[in-house]
Design a protein around this motif. Sequence first.
Motif, PDB file in Angstrom:
ATOM      1  N   MET A   1       0.655  -1.559   0.025  1.00  0.00           N
ATOM      2  CA  MET A   1      -0.039   0.211   0.004  1.00  0.00           C
ATOM      3  C   MET A   1       1.041   0.898  -0.290  1.00  0.00           C
ATOM      4  SD  MET A   1      -3.225  -1.358   2.729  1.00  0.00           S
ATOM      5  CE  MET A   1      -3.877   0.867   2.665  1.00  0.00           C
ATOM      6  N   LEU A   2       2.206   1.294   0.552  1.00  0.00           N
ATOM      7  CA  LEU A   2       2.516   2.633   0.936  1.00  0.00           C
ATOM      8  C   LEU A   2       3.411   2.594   0.012  1.00  0.00           C
ATOM      9  CD1 LEU A   2       4.308   1.599   4.543  1.00  0.00           C
ATOM     10  CD2 LEU A   2       2.635   3.722   3.652  1.00  0.00           C
ATOM     11  N   PHE A   3       4.054   1.900  -0.744  1.00  0.00           N
ATOM     12  CA  PHE A   3       4.726   1.769  -2.591  1.00  0.00           C
ATOM     13  C   PHE A   3       3.644   2.319  -3.148  1.00  0.00           C
ATOM     14  CE2 PHE A   3       5.633  -0.519  -6.458  1.00  0.00           C
ATOM     15  CZ  PHE A   3       7.172   0.068  -6.818  1.00  0.00           C
ATOM     16  N   LEU A   4       2.522   2.100  -3.554  1.00  0.00           N
ATOM     17  CA  LEU A   4       1.356   2.281  -4.892  1.00  0.00           C
ATOM     18  C   LEU A   4       1.462   3.262  -4.758  1.00  0.00           C
ATOM     19  CD1 LEU A   4      -0.614  -1.656  -4.872  1.00  0.00           C
ATOM     20  CD2 LEU A   4       1.098  -0.043  -6.233  1.00  0.00           C
ATOM     21  N   ASP A   5       1.133   3.494  -3.285  1.00  0.00           N
ATOM     22  CA  ASP A   5       0.481   5.203  -3.360  1.00  0.00           C
ATOM     23  C   ASP A   5       0.815   5.689  -1.735  1.00  0.00           C
ATOM     24  OD1 ASP A   5      -0.627   7.527  -2.415  1.00  0.00           O
ATOM     25  OD2 ASP A   5      -2.540   7.262  -4.570  1.00  0.00           O
ATOM     26  N   TRP A   6       1.813   6.501  -1.475  1.00  0.00           N
ATOM     27  CA  TRP A   6       1.320   6.345   0.358  1.00  0.00           C
ATOM     28  C   TRP A   6       0.792   7.484   1.013  1.00  0.00           C
ATOM     29  CZ3 TRP A   6       2.792  11.427   2.771  1.00  0.00           C
ATOM     30  CH2 TRP A   6       2.842  12.070   1.775  1.00  0.00           C
ATOM     31  N   ARG A   7       0.089   8.493   0.150  1.00  0.00           N
ATOM     32  CA  ARG A   7      -1.088   9.449   0.791  1.00  0.00           C
ATOM     33  C   ARG A   7      -2.202   8.730   0.765  1.00  0.00           C
ATOM     34  NH1 ARG A   7       1.780  11.895  -3.460  1.00  0.00           N
ATOM     35  NH2 ARG A   7       3.122  13.913  -2.970  1.00  0.00           N
ATOM     36  N   LEU A   8      -3.060   7.551   0.003  1.00  0.00           N
ATOM     37  CA  LEU A   8      -3.859   7.258   0.013  1.00  0.00           C
ATOM     38  C   LEU A   8      -3.977   6.067   1.547  1.00  0.00           C
ATOM     39  CD1 LEU A   8      -6.569   6.150  -0.494  1.00  0.00           C
ATOM     40  CD2 LEU A   8      -6.371   4.728  -2.423  1.00  0.00           C
TER      41      LEU A   8
ATOM     42  N   ALA B   1      -5.254   5.323   8.660  1.00  0.00           N
ATOM     43  CA  ALA B   1      -5.624   6.643  10.225  1.00  0.00           C
ATOM     44  C   ALA B   1      -7.436   6.206  10.624  1.00  0.00           C
ATOM     45  CB  ALA B   1      -5.709   8.138   9.382  1.00  0.00           C
ATOM     46  N   THR B   2      -7.925   5.707   9.782  1.00  0.00           N
ATOM     47  CA  THR B   2      -9.476   5.379  10.061  1.00  0.00           C
ATOM     48  C   THR B   2      -9.271   3.606  10.926  1.00  0.00           C
ATOM     49  OG1 THR B   2      -9.599   4.313   7.831  1.00  0.00           O
ATOM     50  CG2 THR B   2     -10.512   6.153   8.482  1.00  0.00           C
ATOM     51  N   MET B   3      -7.291   3.327  10.693  1.00  0.00           N
ATOM     52  CA  MET B   3      -7.776   1.787  10.972  1.00  0.00           C
ATOM     53  C   MET B   3      -7.994   1.830  12.889  1.00  0.00           C
ATOM     54  SD  MET B   3      -4.866  -1.022  10.139  1.00  0.00           S
ATOM     55  CE  MET B   3      -3.442   0.104  10.665  1.00  0.00           C
ATOM     56  N   PRO B   4      -8.632   0.708  13.569  1.00  0.00           N
ATOM     57  CA  PRO B   4      -8.385   0.818  15.214  1.00  0.00           C
ATOM     58  C   PRO B   4      -6.572   0.302  15.667  1.00  0.00           C
ATOM     59  CG  PRO B   4      -9.851  -0.867  13.935  1.00  0.00           C
ATOM     60  CD  PRO B   4      -9.779   0.301  13.176  1.00  0.00           C
TER      61      PRO B   4
END
Length: 218
Positions: free
Chosen positions: A200-207, A213-216
């Motif tokens: 996920m960080l490699f593909l789009d770190w902003r997204l 941020a929404t992950m508990p």
Amino acid sequence: MGFFKDLAELRRLAKERATEAPKKEHTVSVKKLFKVYKVFGRFFKKYWKILSLAYMRLLVTIVVEVLKPWPLKLILDHLILKAPFPEQVAFLNPYYENDPHFLLLMLSLSVVLIAVLIAIFSYFNKFWIGSTGDYLNADIREHVFAHLQRLSLSFHNNTRSGNLLFTLTRDFKIVKTLLIEFPQNFIERTVTFAIYLGLMLFLDWRLALIGFATMPFI
């Protein structure tokens, strides 16, 4: 009569455990968990090679599992919706320009190939882990039985055989879960989370940060 009395006691204990199990919350501290691995760790030495192969198959299964949605993504985004191929898969452009049907066939076959690879590696991992767990459990049973044979007669006279049998059977199942199933599940979930996190960080770190941020965090 003593044998039937022990059987009756065993049934009574089993019923009590079954009724009390939902009411109690079983928690295991990290210190106690490491103590269990320290005590039973010597039984792993005989099977370290087969366990290493099993965990290697597990890691390969996880990596191949991560690749599973990518052929479908390429088919939907680039063959059906006509979006241009990104730089990472730019080598597919000549195939798309010359024969898109052939590229569609190759991507479709890759979905089947990935599913076959996952099944094969997962089978060997579960087979080796399961069989090793049975052998490990048998070694522990033999060790405990030898220890019981060395105990004094007063211990066996004062201990109900049904209660002892029930306790050992239950404990052997718990030990197998802690020694075999727990490491397997822990490694699988941890590695899977780490791979998807890095992807996920490699593909789009902003997204990815928005998603985090929404992950508990528990």
